[in-house]
Scaffold this motif. Structure first.
Motif, PDB file in Angstrom:
ATOM      1  N   PRO A  19       0.813  -1.227   0.000  1.00 11.46           N
ATOM      2  CA  PRO A  19       0.000   0.000   0.000  1.00 11.46           C
ATOM      3  C   PRO A  19       0.847   1.279   0.000  1.00 11.46           C
ATOM      4  CG  PRO A  19      -0.006  -1.029   2.182  1.00 11.46           C
ATOM      5  CD  PRO A  19       0.749  -1.934   1.283  1.00 11.46           C
ATOM      6  N   VAL A  20       0.280   2.304  -0.632  1.00 12.20           N
ATOM      7  CA  VAL A  20       0.942   3.610  -0.677  1.00 12.20           C
ATOM      8  C   VAL A  20       0.056   4.648   0.013  1.00 12.20           C
ATOM      9  CG1 VAL A  20       2.276   3.213  -2.786  1.00 12.20           C
ATOM     10  CG2 VAL A  20      -0.055   4.033  -2.963  1.00 12.20           C
ATOM     11  N   PRO A  21       0.666   5.646   0.658  1.00  9.30           N
ATOM     12  CA  PRO A  21      -0.165   6.684   1.287  1.00  9.30           C
ATOM     13  C   PRO A  21      -0.789   7.594   0.235  1.00  9.30           C
ATOM     14  CG  PRO A  21       2.160   7.185   1.581  1.00  9.30           C
ATOM     15  CD  PRO A  21       2.097   5.891   0.842  1.00  9.30           C
ATOM     16  N   SER A  22      -2.071   7.855   0.390  1.00 11.86           N
ATOM     17  CA  SER A  22      -2.769   8.714  -0.561  1.00 11.86           C
ATOM     18  C   SER A  22      -3.631   9.675   0.228  1.00 11.86           C
ATOM     19  CB  SER A  22      -3.640   7.831  -1.465  1.00 11.86           C
ATOM     20  OG  SER A  22      -4.722   8.563  -1.992  1.00 11.86           O
ATOM     21  N   ARG A  23      -3.555  10.971  -0.103  1.00  6.74           N
ATOM     22  CA  ARG A  23      -4.359  11.939   0.632  1.00  6.74           C
ATOM     23  C   ARG A  23      -5.845  11.644   0.472  1.00  6.74           C
ATOM     24  NH1 ARG A  23      -3.897  17.468  -1.377  1.00  6.74           N
ATOM     25  NH2 ARG A  23      -6.118  17.582  -1.668  1.00  6.74           N
ATOM     26  N   ARG A  24      -6.204  11.210  -0.726  1.00  7.32           N
ATOM     27  CA  ARG A  24      -7.618  10.976  -1.005  1.00  7.32           C
ATOM     28  C   ARG A  24      -8.127   9.679  -0.402  1.00  7.32           C
ATOM     29  NH1 ARG A  24      -7.454  11.650  -7.367  1.00  7.32           N
ATOM     30  NH2 ARG A  24      -5.446  10.672  -7.033  1.00  7.32           N
ATOM     31  N   LEU A  25      -7.257   8.686  -0.323  1.00  9.40           N
ATOM     32  CA  LEU A  25      -7.746   7.346   0.036  1.00  9.40           C
ATOM     33  C   LEU A  25      -7.063   6.735   1.251  1.00  9.40           C
ATOM     34  CD1 LEU A  25      -7.867   6.066  -3.642  1.00  9.40           C
ATOM     35  CD2 LEU A  25      -9.839   6.467  -2.188  1.00  9.40           C
ATOM     36  N   GLY A  26      -6.281   7.478   1.957  1.00 10.25           N
ATOM     37  CA  GLY A  26      -5.580   6.908   3.120  1.00 10.25           C
ATOM     38  C   GLY A  26      -4.470   5.971   2.646  1.00 10.25           C
ATOM     39  N   ILE A  85      -4.643  -1.167   5.326  1.00  5.46           N
ATOM     40  CA  ILE A  85      -5.095  -0.854   3.953  1.00  5.46           C
ATOM     41  C   ILE A  85      -6.517  -0.299   4.046  1.00  5.46           C
ATOM     42  CG2 ILE A  85      -5.633  -1.787   1.670  1.00  5.46           C
ATOM     43  CD1 ILE A  85      -3.587  -4.033   2.294  1.00  5.46           C
ATOM     44  N   ASP A  86      -6.715   0.914   3.542  1.00  5.91           N
ATOM     45  CA  ASP A  86      -8.057   1.517   3.573  1.00  5.91           C
ATOM     46  C   ASP A  86      -8.838   1.232   2.293  1.00  5.91           C
ATOM     47  OD1 ASP A  86      -7.759   2.954   6.099  1.00  5.91           O
ATOM     48  OD2 ASP A  86      -6.214   4.065   5.037  1.00  5.91           O
ATOM     49  N   TYR A  87      -8.140   1.180   1.181  1.00 10.51           N
ATOM     50  CA  TYR A  87      -8.808   0.978  -0.114  1.00 10.51           C
ATOM     51  C   TYR A  87      -8.004   0.047  -1.010  1.00 10.51           C
ATOM     52  CZ  TYR A  87     -12.380   4.626   0.257  1.00 10.51           C
ATOM     53  OH  TYR A  87     -13.475   5.363   0.620  1.00 10.51           O
ATOM     54  N   LYS A 115     -12.688  -1.536   1.214  1.00  9.07           N
ATOM     55  CA  LYS A 115     -13.416  -0.708   0.252  1.00  9.07           C
ATOM     56  C   LYS A 115     -12.691  -0.658  -1.110  1.00  9.07           C
ATOM     57  CE  LYS A 115     -14.329   2.807   3.214  1.00  9.07           C
ATOM     58  NZ  LYS A 115     -14.833   4.081   3.631  1.00  9.07           N
ATOM     59  N   ILE A 116     -13.488  -0.489  -2.162  1.00 11.51           N
ATOM     60  CA  ILE A 116     -12.933  -0.493  -3.523  1.00 11.51           C
ATOM     61  C   ILE A 116     -13.017   0.905  -4.145  1.00 11.51           C
ATOM     62  CG2 ILE A 116     -13.107  -1.502  -5.843  1.00 11.51           C
ATOM     63  CD1 ILE A 116     -12.592  -3.649  -3.754  1.00 11.51           C
ATOM     64  N   ALA A 117     -11.912   1.344  -4.712  1.00 10.39           N
ATOM     65  CA  ALA A 117     -11.876   2.633  -5.420  1.00 10.39           C
ATOM     66  C   ALA A 117     -11.464   2.405  -6.878  1.00 10.39           C
ATOM     67  CB  ALA A 117     -10.868   3.566  -4.745  1.00 10.39           C
ATOM     68  N   ILE A 254      -1.543  19.266  -5.824  1.00 10.86           N
ATOM     69  CA  ILE A 254      -0.435  19.972  -6.488  1.00 10.86           C
ATOM     70  C   ILE A 254       0.930  19.410  -6.085  1.00 10.86           C
ATOM     71  CG2 ILE A 254      -1.726  22.111  -6.909  1.00 10.86           C
ATOM     72  CD1 ILE A 254      -0.420  23.332  -4.440  1.00 10.86           C
ATOM     73  N   GLY A 255       0.902  18.149  -5.684  1.00 10.03           N
ATOM     74  CA  GLY A 255       2.194  17.498  -5.484  1.00 10.03           C
ATOM     75  C   GLY A 255       2.647  17.377  -4.046  1.00 10.03           C
ATOM     76  N   TYR A 256       1.726  17.522  -3.113  1.00  7.75           N
ATOM     77  CA  TYR A 256       2.092  17.360  -1.703  1.00  7.75           C
ATOM     78  C   TYR A 256       1.207  16.288  -1.074  1.00  7.75           C
ATOM     79  CZ  TYR A 256       4.570  21.677  -2.480  1.00  7.75           C
ATOM     80  OH  TYR A 256       5.407  22.621  -2.981  1.00  7.75           O
ATOM     81  N   GLU A 257       1.067  15.213  -1.813  1.00  9.60           N
ATOM     82  CA  GLU A 257       0.144  14.134  -1.452  1.00  9.60           C
ATOM     83  C   GLU A 257       0.333  13.633  -0.017  1.00  9.60           C
ATOM     84  OE1 GLU A 257      -2.805  11.352  -3.218  1.00  9.60           O
ATOM     85  OE2 GLU A 257      -2.059  13.323  -3.669  1.00  9.60           O
ATOM     86  N   GLY A 258       1.602  13.509   0.389  1.00  7.58           N
ATOM     87  CA  GLY A 258       1.851  12.808   1.640  1.00  7.58           C
ATOM     88  C   GLY A 258       1.518  13.548   2.917  1.00  7.58           C
ATOM     89  N   ASN A 259       1.702  14.873   2.942  1.00 10.53           N
ATOM     90  CA  ASN A 259       1.682  15.507   4.263  1.00 10.53           C
ATOM     91  C   ASN A 259       0.529  16.492   4.492  1.00 10.53           C
ATOM     92  OD1 ASN A 259       2.350  17.568   2.615  1.00 10.53           O
ATOM     93  ND2 ASN A 259       4.298  18.078   3.605  1.00 10.53           N
ATOM     94  N   ALA A 260      -0.360  16.639   3.522  1.00 11.74           N
ATOM     95  CA  ALA A 260      -1.425  17.622   3.720  1.00 11.74           C
ATOM     96  C   ALA A 260      -2.321  17.207   4.882  1.00 11.74           C
ATOM     97  CB  ALA A 260      -2.250  17.737   2.456  1.00 11.74           C
ATOM     98  N   PHE A 261      -2.781  18.143   5.608  1.00 15.11           N
ATOM     99  CA  PHE A 261      -3.640  17.942   6.780  1.00 15.11           C
ATOM    100  C   PHE A 261      -2.924  17.242   7.936  1.00 15.11           C
ATOM    101  CE2 PHE A 261      -7.293  18.083   3.641  1.00 15.11           C
ATOM    102  CZ  PHE A 261      -7.553  19.405   3.933  1.00 15.11           C
ATOM    103  N   ALA A 262      -1.615  17.019   7.795  1.00 17.71           N
ATOM    104  CA  ALA A 262      -0.903  16.382   8.901  1.00 17.71           C
ATOM    105  C   ALA A 262      -0.442  17.501   9.831  1.00 17.71           C
ATOM    106  CB  ALA A 262       0.295  15.611   8.360  1.00 17.71           C
ATOM    107  N   PHE A 263      -1.311  17.904  10.735  1.00 16.47           N
ATOM    108  CA  PHE A 263      -0.984  19.039  11.595  1.00 16.47           C
ATOM    109  C   PHE A 263       0.115  18.668  12.575  1.00 16.47           C
ATOM    110  CE2 PHE A 263      -5.086  20.176   9.940  1.00 16.47           C
ATOM    111  CZ  PHE A 263      -4.846  21.483   9.555  1.00 16.47           C
ATOM    112  N   THR A 264       1.124  19.513  12.605  1.00 12.72           N
ATOM    113  CA  THR A 264       2.309  19.181  13.388  1.00 12.72           C
ATOM    114  C   THR A 264       2.451  20.073  14.615  1.00 12.72           C
ATOM    115  OG1 THR A 264       3.596  20.811  12.171  1.00 12.72           O
ATOM    116  CG2 THR A 264       3.543  18.579  11.268  1.00 12.72           C
TER     117      THR A 264
END
Ligand code: SF4
Length: 324
Positions: A19-26, A85-87, A115-117, A254-264
């Motif tokens: 699995p890979v991290p995805s902002r849209r799909l976890g 795995i979320d999706y 779940k299936i995407a 826009i190319g920051y898939e991994g860390n958006a919404f990851a409040f630090t």
């Protein structure tokens, strides 16, 4: 990569990946149900290059059992490593709905309890069989880069037998009855589809189908054609505002898939994280800074470092993360 036959294709690649991290799909386990690169489009921004195998006829690539076995193996491996795995996501280097077994594969994989995407270019959604099969998925992303025929031809370079009006009608019909989560993705390209008129027309169409979310994307990896460049930050902000004015829930890709919404808790990182998802209006930024006990100096610093860009829309200032 030039492939000569299905057997060689099967030997040369894995069906499941991640699995890979995805902002849209976890955490998303990818399902590559189409050998590279068989597609009904040859988008000028495609990161897999031009399409040598342009097709619009659905056919068999793998059997549903082959797909299921490979996916189950990957799930077992992920579990052993303690990975969630979320999706299970159909996201091949081509168009997933060209696979005539897609419906059976979705049904088979659903029994695994994940779940299936499906990420589709939308080109075959006018077909009743494709609509019935996609209805079984939990999450679907439709590509809508253009609604104007000429622009569609320039950007997506579709198979000659495809028609934009049928594609759009198909999306509309499907959206009316679909029970899962429907999102759209619009890739903006400078000088191709980033004109305000086309952005307005695309957003009118998207507003009509009422997606759960609409993503505005830019090319972040080397495109098939060297002349492809992203829009300016000003245009990216404008597109966001036009979408939002039509009440479309909109976010950037826009190319920051991994860390958006990851409040630090780090004001600088968090500001960059938020502005990579959507522009922030000046008053919103001030409010954010007050809450974080920080001052405007951070914004000046981020602008100086060329990490944040200030753009204007309707006499208001907005802040948007500068692209990579
Ligand atoms: S639809 Fe996707 S895979 Fe096909 S050419 Fe366009 S970007 Fe590439």
């Amino acid at each position: 990569m030039i492939l000569k036959g299905i057997n060689m294709e099967k030997e040369s690649r894995m069906i499941a990946f991640g699995p890979v991290p995805s902002r849209r799909l976890g955490r998303s386990l990818g399902v590559n149900n189409i050998p590279p690169k068989i597609c009904s489009y040859s988008c000028i921004y495609c990161q897999v290059g031009r399409t040598p195998n342009m097709q619009n006829i659905r056919r068999i690539f793998y059997t549903p059992d082959e797909i299921a076995q490979d996916v189950e193996k990957k799930i077992r491996e992920a579990k052993q490593k303690g990975e969630l795995i979320d999706y299970l996501t159909f996201v091949p280097d081509g168009e997933p709905t060209l696979d005539i077994n897609l419906g059976n594969e979705i049904k088979l994989l659903k029994t695994l309890g994940i779940k299936i995407a499906v990420i589709t270019n939308s080109s075959l959604i006018w077909r009743e069989d494709v609509q019935i099969e996609l209805a079984e998925a939990d999450w679907i992303s439709f590509k809508i880069d253009a609604v104007d025929q000429n622009i569609w031809h320039k950007v997506n370079r579709p198979h000659g037998a495809l028609r934009i009006d049928k594609v759009l009608q198909g999306i509309e019909a499907f959206a009316q009855s679909y029970k899962g989560e429907l999102v759209t993705e619009t890739m903006l390209l400078q000088g191709h589809n980033d004109d305000i008129n086309e952005i307005a027309k695309v957003s009118d169409f998207i507003a009509q189908i009422k997606p759960d979310k609409s993503y505005i994307a830019i090319p972040t990896r080397p495109p098939a054609e060297k002349y492809v460049v992203p829009p300016t930050e000003k245009v990216l902000n404008l597109a966001y505002q036009v979408f939002r004015e039509k009440s479309i829930p909109t976010e950037y890709l826009i190319g920051y898939e991994g860390n958006a919404f990851a409040f630090t808790g780090n004001v600088e990182d968090d500001l960059l994280s938020i502005t990579s998802v959507h522009p922030m209006r000046e008053d919103g930024v001030r409010e954010f800074l007050t809450k974080a006990n920080a001052d405007w100096g951070i914004i000046k610093h981020l602008k100086r470092k060329k990490k944040l860009v200030e753009v204007k829309y309707n006499d208001k200032k907005f802040y948007i993360r500068k692209f990579k």
